[in-house]
Write a protein that holds these residues in place. Sequence first.
Motif, PDB file in Angstrom:
ATOM      1  N   ASP A  45      28.349 -14.798   0.638  1.00 32.91           N
ATOM      2  CA  ASP A  45      27.733 -13.864  -0.306  1.00 32.91           C
ATOM      3  C   ASP A  45      28.549 -12.585  -0.348  1.00 32.91           C
TER       4      ASP A  45
ATOM      5  N   CYS B  32      21.862  -8.642   1.384  1.00 30.41           N
ATOM      6  CA  CYS B  32      22.394  -9.772   0.608  1.00 30.41           C
ATOM      7  C   CYS B  32      21.582  -9.962  -0.665  1.00 30.41           C
ATOM      8  N   HIS B  33      22.005 -10.914  -1.496  1.00 31.72           N
ATOM      9  CA  HIS B  33      21.166 -11.325  -2.614  1.00 31.72           C
ATOM     10  C   HIS B  33      19.937 -12.047  -2.055  1.00 31.72           C
ATOM     11  N   GLY B  34      18.804 -11.907  -2.766  1.00 34.58           N
ATOM     12  CA  GLY B  34      17.528 -12.323  -2.187  1.00 34.58           C
ATOM     13  C   GLY B  34      17.160 -13.780  -2.350  1.00 34.58           C
ATOM     14  N   SER B  35      18.116 -14.685  -2.188  1.00 35.80           N
ATOM     15  CA  SER B  35      17.815 -16.119  -2.205  1.00 35.80           C
ATOM     16  C   SER B  35      17.312 -16.551  -0.832  1.00 35.80           C
ATOM     17  N   PRO B  36      16.137 -17.176  -0.735  1.00 34.86           N
ATOM     18  CA  PRO B  36      15.657 -17.631   0.579  1.00 34.86           C
ATOM     19  C   PRO B  36      16.647 -18.554   1.278  1.00 34.86           C
ATOM     20  N   TYR B  37      17.293 -19.450   0.497  1.00 31.35           N
ATOM     21  CA  TYR B  37      18.270 -20.364   1.102  1.00 31.35           C
ATOM     22  C   TYR B  37      19.463 -19.585   1.655  1.00 31.35           C
ATOM     23  N   LEU B  38      19.965 -18.639   0.866  1.00 31.44           N
ATOM     24  CA  LEU B  38      21.114 -17.848   1.294  1.00 31.44           C
ATOM     25  C   LEU B  38      20.782 -17.034   2.549  1.00 31.44           C
TER      26      LEU B  38
ATOM     27  N   GLU C 256      11.854 -15.245  -3.410  1.00 30.73           N
ATOM     28  CA  GLU C 256      13.028 -14.731  -4.106  1.00 30.73           C
ATOM     29  C   GLU C 256      12.885 -13.249  -4.387  1.00 30.73           C
TER      30      GLU C 256
END
Length: 458
Positions: free
Chosen positions: A64, A87-93, A15
């Motif tokens: 996103d 992007c936002h740093g979500s591994p899933y995203l 994350e």
Amino acid sequence: MSTDTIAAIATPPGEGGVGIVRISGAEAFKIAERVFRWRGNKPLQSHRVYFGAVIEPATGEVLDRALLIPFRAPRSYTGEDVVELHCHGSPYLLRRVVELVWREGARPAQPGEFTLRAFLNGKLDLAQAEAVADLIRARSEAQLRSALALHEGKLSRHAHALNDTLLGILATVEAHIDFSEELGELDPASLAPDLQRLIEQLDALLHSAHTGRLLREGARIAIVGRPNVGKSSLLNALLGTERAIVTDIPGTTRDTIEESFQIAGVPMVVLDTAGLRESADVVEQIGIERARRAAERANLILFVYDLTAPDLETDARLLHTLPSEIPKLLVGNKLDLLDVPPAAPERLASTTGVVDTVFISARTGTGLETLHQAILNALNLQRLGEETPLLTHQRHIHAVEQAKQHLRNALDSLQQRLPPDLIAVDLRSAWLALGTITGETADEALIERIFRDFCIGK
């Protein structure tokens, strides 16, 4: 080189505030325009930042809110069209975004493929490409400075200059091959000094290899001495923390303690060892044997002795049992308990391998800065790469060693007045060896081996 458009997550796993998906290749802009919606939707202009949404083209679903930065070839990292989605740093995203990009026509990038394309498109030479990995792995200020110097081309410029001189000598030799009747025989006196200077310059480069290896791997420093002279206190002082147990009982330290720290940004690995003495205790004997092995593997030995209770005869005997080829610093400890300045222990200082003596108080910190400087001096790390570039990669060292050997062969052949054809063979081989540093003469197998060690996304 593959002309496929490639994509990968360019930021580390886990994350974070921001995660980057990088796309490179001829279709990068078209793919970006399909998966990203921005205000106005006018054609993307290079080197501008666009705020918008990453979307599923088929459904319009917003994945996103993100930034998009396009780079038109050749003004990009790879030399191709490149687009970065921030992007936002979500591994899933990030996984969903990169899979979306793959579905829209890109393929997954191989490890190091972005930097490989930069090399093949002339944005970086091979040594500079290796420096990208060094920058990512840097764990100290000195490692960072060394990687930056390599990335900015310090070694490459030096290798090019050497090869330019070498090509001048080769041209002279080949002219005597092609026009032997007009030019006559080669004159050793005219070429030998130039060859000798080249060999000396390669020697200077190789001399930096030891420093480069210490910088890359960290210098190993073993703290040894009799029991209860303050070795563990010195370890704690160097680390700036209470890592080792300190008591007045001799033999407290029974195993080797290994910790990392830095001096002036240079990585060090320090090993606190059991006190050296005769002991009937089986456990302590094992610790003492490990202490001796640690000393044998060290780049520098700190031999600690007690200024308040000197036993020069025992210390001298212990010093003589340590490897003579490893440099040693004598560290007189417990300076704070003396009423008068200590005298240098000439009997110990005359031991083979002793390079300096430093007086400290591990308890109060007195003399630690002097010890730090003495350590850098003993390891020849006090002026890192100020003049000659550092050789930090085994590949570079091997290339310079090969070039030097071929130049020695050429010099011997010249002085023996052997046919210029034989001299030219060694000169060409030396040129080929040096050329592998920057990649001018590197084969495909070498290039593949270098880039397969990179992480995905670089």
